[in-house]
Design a protein around this motif. Sequence first.
Motif, PDB file in Angstrom:
ATOM      1  N   CYS A  45       0.845  -1.189   0.000  1.00  0.00           N
ATOM      2  CA  CYS A  45       0.000   0.000   0.000  1.00  0.00           C
ATOM      3  C   CYS A  45       0.888   1.249   0.000  1.00  0.00           C
ATOM      4  N   TYR A  46       0.394   2.320  -0.605  1.00  0.00           N
ATOM      5  CA  TYR A  46       1.097   3.597  -0.619  1.00  0.00           C
ATOM      6  C   TYR A  46       0.109   4.674  -0.163  1.00  0.00           C
ATOM      7  N   GLU A  48      -0.051   8.798   0.897  1.00  0.00           N
ATOM      8  CA  GLU A  48       0.599  10.094   0.994  1.00  0.00           C
ATOM      9  C   GLU A  48      -0.334  11.026   1.741  1.00  0.00           C
ATOM     10  N   ASP A  65      -4.968   5.133  -7.262  1.00  0.00           N
ATOM     11  CA  ASP A  65      -4.747   3.942  -8.067  1.00  0.00           C
ATOM     12  C   ASP A  65      -4.992   2.748  -7.144  1.00  0.00           C
ATOM     13  N   ARG A  67      -4.474   0.426  -4.461  1.00  0.00           N
ATOM     14  CA  ARG A  67      -3.666   0.477  -3.235  1.00  0.00           C
ATOM     15  C   ARG A  67      -2.778   1.719  -3.158  1.00  0.00           C
ATOM     16  N   GLU A  68      -3.225   2.818  -3.756  1.00  0.00           N
ATOM     17  CA  GLU A  68      -2.516   4.091  -3.679  1.00  0.00           C
ATOM     18  C   GLU A  68      -3.519   5.185  -3.302  1.00  0.00           C
ATOM     19  N   GLU A  70      -4.294   9.234  -1.423  1.00  0.00           N
ATOM     20  CA  GLU A  70      -3.853  10.567  -1.019  1.00  0.00           C
ATOM     21  C   GLU A  70      -4.824  11.102   0.018  1.00  0.00           C
TER      22      GLU A  70
END
Length: 143
Positions: A45-46, A48, A65, A67-68, A70
């Motif tokens: 996972c990412y 930010e 996206d 597993r991305e 913000e």
Amino acid sequence: MVGSYALSRKPMTLYVIGGSKKEKQLAYNVASFAWKELFPRINSCYIEIRLKKMDGYQGTCDQVDDREYEIEIDKKQDYDDFVSCIFHEMVHVKQYIRKELYPECVFWKTREEYLNLPWEIEAYKKQEVLLKKWKNGTIMKMI
């Protein structure tokens, strides 16, 4: 990234950008705590987190996206609201991961309609549970 805190045990990544050094560290610690509480088995996972001055919102969470994510947090909140807001938005990350919330589902007409959405009911409830756990854990570390 310069001026950010990162938790990186590839492919799991957490970045905090913006705000003061103290705000970044707090946001990083709170988000890391929420990650362990809400989705401890997820290691791909990412996330930010951007700390900034916001008008009209305390925080937002968007899926960029697979597993991305913000997250934006209004850095001008008091301590409890700042921490609760991060918990709230991290619940939304959990909901996106588990397919309980979809980006196309985030529209509403009134504040009342927004507060009665199932994912918001869960997020508001869990933010309070997490805040209580966070405060109990933080106090215990100080003793």
